[in-house]
Write an enzyme that holds these catalytic residues in place. Structure first.
Site, PDB file in Angstrom:
ATOM      1  N   SER A  85      -6.660  -3.417   6.856  1.00 32.91           N
ATOM      2  CA  SER A  85      -7.040  -2.490   7.920  1.00 32.91           C
ATOM      3  C   SER A  85      -8.116  -3.185   8.743  1.00 32.91           C
ATOM      4  O   SER A  85      -8.787  -4.108   8.250  1.00 32.91           O
ATOM      5  CB  SER A  85      -7.630  -1.221   7.284  1.00 32.91           C
ATOM      6  OG  SER A  85      -8.296  -0.442   8.251  1.00 32.91           O
ATOM      7  N   TYR A 108     -13.429   2.825   1.195  1.00 38.34           N
ATOM      8  CA  TYR A 108     -12.225   2.354   1.908  1.00 38.34           C
ATOM      9  C   TYR A 108     -12.480   0.949   2.475  1.00 38.34           C
ATOM     10  O   TYR A 108     -11.655   0.048   2.317  1.00 38.34           O
ATOM     11  CB  TYR A 108     -11.870   3.349   3.017  1.00 38.34           C
ATOM     12  CG  TYR A 108     -10.555   3.058   3.713  1.00 38.34           C
ATOM     13  CD1 TYR A 108      -9.343   3.421   3.129  1.00 38.34           C
ATOM     14  CD2 TYR A 108     -10.507   2.421   4.954  1.00 38.34           C
ATOM     15  CE1 TYR A 108      -8.124   3.168   3.773  1.00 38.34           C
ATOM     16  CE2 TYR A 108      -9.306   2.162   5.594  1.00 38.34           C
ATOM     17  CZ  TYR A 108      -8.120   2.539   5.011  1.00 38.34           C
ATOM     18  OH  TYR A 108      -6.916   2.273   5.638  1.00 38.34           O
TER      19      TYR A 108
HETATM   20  N1  LIG Z   1      -2.678   5.003   9.516  1.00 33.45           N
HETATM   21  C1  LIG Z   1      -3.705   4.266   9.860  1.00 33.45           C
HETATM   22  O1  LIG Z   1      -4.436   4.571  10.819  1.00 33.45           O
HETATM   23  C2  LIG Z   1      -4.001   3.017   9.081  1.00 33.45           C
HETATM   24  C3  LIG Z   1      -4.912   2.100   9.646  1.00 33.45           C
HETATM   25  C4  LIG Z   1      -5.204   0.948   8.937  1.00 33.45           C
HETATM   26  C5  LIG Z   1      -4.588   0.680   7.725  1.00 33.45           C
HETATM   27  N2  LIG Z   1      -3.711   1.598   7.206  1.00 33.45           N
HETATM   28  C6  LIG Z   1      -3.107   1.294   5.909  1.00 33.45           C
HETATM   29  O2  LIG Z   1      -1.702   1.388   6.024  1.00 33.45           O
HETATM   30  C7  LIG Z   1      -1.144   1.610   4.725  1.00 33.45           C
HETATM   31  C8  LIG Z   1      -0.086   2.685   4.808  1.00 33.45           C
HETATM   32  O3  LIG Z   1      -0.703   3.920   5.104  1.00 33.45           O
HETATM   33  P1  LIG Z   1      -0.084   4.985   6.139  1.00 33.45           P
HETATM   34  O4  LIG Z   1      -1.041   5.083   7.259  1.00 33.45           O
HETATM   35  O5  LIG Z   1       1.324   4.706   6.407  1.00 33.45           O
HETATM   36  O6  LIG Z   1      -0.293   6.320   5.261  1.00 33.45           O
HETATM   37  P2  LIG Z   1       0.734   7.394   4.677  1.00 33.45           P
HETATM   38  O7  LIG Z   1      -0.108   8.354   3.917  1.00 33.45           O
HETATM   39  O8  LIG Z   1       1.594   7.927   5.779  1.00 33.45           O
HETATM   40  O9  LIG Z   1       1.648   6.534   3.678  1.00 33.45           O
HETATM   41  C9  LIG Z   1       1.152   6.028   2.465  1.00 33.45           C
HETATM   42  C10 LIG Z   1       2.251   6.054   1.411  1.00 33.45           C
HETATM   43  O10 LIG Z   1       1.697   5.468   0.219  1.00 33.45           O
HETATM   44  C11 LIG Z   1       2.107   6.262  -0.897  1.00 33.45           C
HETATM   45  N3  LIG Z   1       1.158   6.116  -2.007  1.00 33.45           N
HETATM   46  C12 LIG Z   1      -0.071   6.667  -2.153  1.00 33.45           C
HETATM   47  N4  LIG Z   1      -0.601   6.320  -3.327  1.00 33.45           N
HETATM   48  C13 LIG Z   1       0.307   5.527  -3.949  1.00 33.45           C
HETATM   49  C14 LIG Z   1       0.336   4.864  -5.205  1.00 33.45           C
HETATM   50  N5  LIG Z   1      -0.693   4.964  -6.083  1.00 33.45           N
HETATM   51  N6  LIG Z   1       1.421   4.127  -5.524  1.00 33.45           N
HETATM   52  C15 LIG Z   1       2.460   4.045  -4.659  1.00 33.45           C
HETATM   53  N7  LIG Z   1       2.512   4.674  -3.476  1.00 33.45           N
HETATM   54  C16 LIG Z   1       1.438   5.397  -3.120  1.00 33.45           C
HETATM   55  C17 LIG Z   1       2.136   7.701  -0.350  1.00 33.45           C
HETATM   56  O11 LIG Z   1       2.950   8.542  -1.170  1.00 33.45           O
HETATM   57  C18 LIG Z   1       2.709   7.470   1.055  1.00 33.45           C
HETATM   58  O12 LIG Z   1       4.119   7.537   1.045  1.00 33.45           O
HETATM   59  C19 LIG Z   1      -2.324   1.958   3.813  1.00 33.45           C
HETATM   60  O13 LIG Z   1      -2.657   0.826   3.028  1.00 33.45           O
HETATM   61  C20 LIG Z   1      -3.443   2.262   4.803  1.00 33.45           C
HETATM   62  O14 LIG Z   1      -4.714   2.040   4.253  1.00 33.45           O
HETATM   63  C21 LIG Z   1      -3.404   2.741   7.859  1.00 33.45           C
END
Ligand SMILES: NC(=O)c1ccc[n+]([C@@H]2O[C@H](COP(=O)([O-])OP(=O)(O)OC[C@H]3O[C@@H](n4cnc5c(N)ncnc54)[C@H](O)[C@@H]3O)[C@@H](O)[C@H]2O)c1
Length: 277
Positions: free
Chosen positions: A151, A164
Site C-alpha cells: 500500500s 496497518y
Molecule cells: N482498497 C484500498 O484503498 C487499498 C489501498 C492500498 C492497499 N490495499 C490492499 O489491497 C489488498 C486487497 O484489499 P481490498 O481493498 O481489495 O479489500 P477487500 O476487503 O475488498 O478484499 C480483501 C479480501 O481479503 C479476504 N481476506 C481477509 N482476511 C483474509 C485471510 N486471513 N485470509 C484470506 N483472505 C482474507 C477478504 O475476505 C476479502 O475477500 C489488501 O492487502 C489491502 O491492504 C487496499
C-alpha cells in the site's frame, strides 16, 4: 521449460496463478484480469462463498478457476494451498499474488494488542507465508513471479494507522529484498503500493466509528482509479520487470516527497495532523 521460462512469454500471460483474497476488490480484479490474459486461477479467500463468486465470474468469461478456502495467516493452510494449487491446475504455479489484507485504524493507544496481532496475521504473515511456500515451487519450475500487495501506507506513515502502516512497510521491505535475492532464479517480484481504491476494505476492516463512514465515502467517491485499473497496471508492470507499482498521482507524489526529504516530510505530516485534528 515453459515459454515464460525461455523469456518468450510474459508472466501475466497464460499464468497458472494463485490469488489470495480473491473474493473481493483488488483480488477479484486480479483473478478476472488473469483470466482475460488466458490464465487459470486458484482463488483463495477466508470467505469461500466470495471466492466461489469470483470463480463463477471467471467461468462466465470462459476461463477456468478454482475456489479454495484459506486463512493466509495460518501457515498450514497456506502450505496446503500451495500443494493443492499444483494438483488442481495440474501444473506448478507460475504466479502468486499475495493480496489478502485487512484495514485497521485508530489512535496508537486505542489499538489493542489483539488488533495488532489480527492485522499482522493477515497483512504481514499472510504475505510471508505466501512467499515462503511458493518460492520453492518456482525454484523447482525454474521461473515464477510474485506480486505482493502492500500500500502507499508502506511509506506515507499517515497518523492513526500505525499497525496497518507497519505491516505494509514490512511487505514492501520483503518484496524489495526478494527481488534482489530471487532475480538469478528468474523469479520476478512486483510490489503494489496504491492509495485509495474503491473496495470493501473499510466495511471489512476495524475502523473506529468516527471515521468509518467518512473513510468509506472517500474510498467509494473520490478514489482516482478502480480495482480493475490497478490490476491491469500491476500485471503490465510485472511483465515489464518493474519492482514497484505506484498507480495513482497522489501515491507517486507522496513517494517522491518522502524520498526527497524524509525529515521535511515527517514535519509536514505532523503539522498537518495538528492543524486538522
Ligand atoms: N482498497 C484500498 O484503498 C487499498 C489501498 C492500498 C492497499 N490495499 C490492499 O489491497 C489488498 C486487497 O484489499 P481490498 O481493498 O481489495 O479489500 P477487500 O476487503 O475488498 O478484499 C480483501 C479480501 O481479503 C479476504 N481476506 C481477509 N482476511 C483474509 C485471510 N486471513 N485470509 C484470506 N483472505 C482474507 C477478504 O475476505 C476479502 O475477500 C489488501 O492487502 C489491502 O491492504 C487496499
Amino acid at each position: 521449460m515453459s515459454l515464460f521460462g525461455k523469456k518468450k512469454q510474459k508472466p501475466s500471460q497464460n499464468a497458472y496463478a494463485v490469488v489470495t483474497g480473491a473474493g473481493s476488490g483488488i483480488g477479484r480484479s486480479f483473478a478476472l484480469e488473469l483470466a482475460r490474459r488466458g490464465g487459470m486461477v486458484v482463488c483463495a479467500d477466508i470467505n469461500l462463498a466470495a471466492a466461489e463468486e469470483t470463480v463463477a465470474l471467471m467461468a462466465q468469461a470462459g476461463a477456468k478457476g478454482f475456489a479454495v478456502q484459506c486463512d493466509v495467516g495460518d501457515k498450514a493452510q497456506v502450505q496446503q494451498l500451495a500443494d493443492q494449487a499444483e494438483v488442481l491446475m495440474q501444473h506448478l504455479p507460475t504466479l502468486v499474488i499475495n493480496n489478502a489484507g485487512v484495514g485497521l485504524g485508530g489512535k496508537f493507544d486505542e489499538l489493542t494488542l489483539d488488533d495488532w496481532q489480527w492485522c499482522m496475521h493477515v497483512n504481514l504473515w499472510g504475505v510471508i507465508h505466501g512467499c515462503h511456500y511458493f518460492v520453492p515451487k518456482f525454484k523447482q519450475l525454474g521461473y515464477g513471479a510474485i506480486i505482493n500487495v502492500a500500500s502507499a501506507a508502506s511509506y506515507t506513515a499517515a497518523p492513526e494507522m500505525t499497525a496497518y502502516n507497519v505491516t505494509k512497510a514490512g511487505v514492501r521491505a520483503l518484496s524489495e529484498t526478494l527481488s534482489a535475492e530471487l532475480a538469478k532464479f528468474d523469479i520476478k517480484v512486483n510490489v503494489l503500493c496504491p492509495t485509495l481504491v474503491p473496495t470493501n476494505i473499510i466495511k471489512n476492516g476495524r475502523i473506529p466509528g468516527r471515521y468509518s463512514k467518512l473513510a468509506d465515502h472517500a474510498l467509494m467517491n473520490y478514489a482516482m482509479t478502480t480495482s480493475d485499473d490497478v490490476a491491469r497496471l500491476t500485471l503490465n508492470r510485472l511483465d515489464s520487470n518493474a519492482l514497484y507499482t505506484i498507480p495513482q498521482i497522489d501515491a507517486k507524489l507522496f513517494w517522491l516527497m518522502k524520498r526527497a526529504s524524509p525529515s521535511l516530510y515527517a514535519k509536514f505530516l505532523g503539522t498537518g495532523y495538528r492543524l486538522f485534528k
